[in-house]
Motif scaffolding. Structure first.
Motif, mmCIF file in Angstrom:
data_model
loop_
_atom_site.group_PDB
_atom_site.id
_atom_site.type_symbol
_atom_site.label_atom_id
_atom_site.label_comp_id
_atom_site.label_asym_id
_atom_site.label_seq_id
_atom_site.Cartn_x
_atom_site.Cartn_y
_atom_site.Cartn_z
ATOM 1 N N CYS A 1 0.819 -1.212 0.000
ATOM 2 C CA CYS A 1 0.000 0.000 0.000
ATOM 3 C C CYS A 1 0.857 1.268 0.000
ATOM 4 C CB CYS A 1 -0.950 0.002 1.197
ATOM 5 S SG CYS A 1 -2.242 -1.257 1.086
ATOM 6 N N GLU B 1 -1.661 4.605 -3.942
ATOM 7 C CA GLU B 1 -2.329 5.467 -2.967
ATOM 8 C C GLU B 1 -3.812 5.158 -2.834
ATOM 9 O OE1 GLU B 1 -0.509 6.675 -5.582
ATOM 10 O OE2 GLU B 1 1.309 7.270 -4.519
ATOM 11 N N CYS C 1 -6.335 0.611 0.224
ATOM 12 C CA CYS C 1 -6.350 0.669 1.682
ATOM 13 C C CYS C 1 -5.839 -0.677 2.201
ATOM 14 C CB CYS C 1 -7.747 0.966 2.213
ATOM 15 S SG CYS C 1 -8.974 -0.319 1.903
ATOM 16 N N SER D 1 -13.126 2.347 5.587
ATOM 17 C CA SER D 1 -11.704 2.603 5.390
ATOM 18 C C SER D 1 -11.464 3.558 4.220
ATOM 19 C CB SER D 1 -10.972 1.277 5.153
ATOM 20 O OG SER D 1 -9.603 1.483 4.973
ATOM 21 N N LYS E 1 -9.950 7.524 4.149
ATOM 22 C CA LYS E 1 -8.905 8.010 3.234
ATOM 23 C C LYS E 1 -9.400 9.257 2.490
ATOM 24 C CE LYS E 1 -6.302 5.125 0.839
ATOM 25 N NZ LYS E 1 -4.939 5.096 1.281
ATOM 26 N N GLU F 1 -6.534 11.948 1.148
ATOM 27 C CA GLU F 1 -5.429 11.170 0.615
ATOM 28 C C GLU F 1 -5.541 11.000 -0.902
ATOM 29 O OE1 GLU F 1 -4.398 7.570 2.685
ATOM 30 O OE2 GLU F 1 -5.048 8.432 4.592
#
Length: 112
Positions: free
Chosen positions: A21, A27, A30, A98, A102, A107
């Motif tokens: 990851c 990116e 997860c 999750s 992010k 992210e």
């Protein structure tokens, strides 16, 4: 770069999933929960999609270390298997949560 080359060059042992990851271009991935990967029901049908399924699963779950997986084909197959597992995971409640985290942490980037 192969898992065994990168992990030995960094000077520490990190879990395979964390390494995968953290690669540039990954990116959007997860970290899939270990319990999800260990549950055979979640892996149904994937054995036919990846060669060396058991060895790949052992590599992903850190049952074998990078020194035991010198085969770059094994690493590539493990990456493919993780991608297939990830695709299933992110449509579960935990996976959606999750991915949302992010997103909330920006992210994925932001638009100007």
């Amino acid at each position: 770069m192969a898992y065994n080359e990168d992990s030995s060059a960094s000077g520490h042992d990190e879990p395979w999933i964390q390494w995968f990851c953290g690669l540039k271009g990954h990116e959007m991935f997860c970290q899939v929960e270990r319990a999800y990967i260990e549950d055979g029901f979640n892996l149904y049908g994937l054995r036919a999609c990846v060669s060396n399924f058991s060895d790949c699963l052992d590599l992903i779950l850190d049952r074998i270390g990078p020194e035991d997986s010198d085969d770059s084909h094994l690493t590539q197959s493990a990456c493919t298997l993780y991608g297939l597992i990830h695709a299933r995971y992110i449509v579960t409640t935990h996976g959606l949560d999750s991915m949302y985290n992010k997103y909330a942490a920006k992210e994925f980037g932001t638009c100007p």
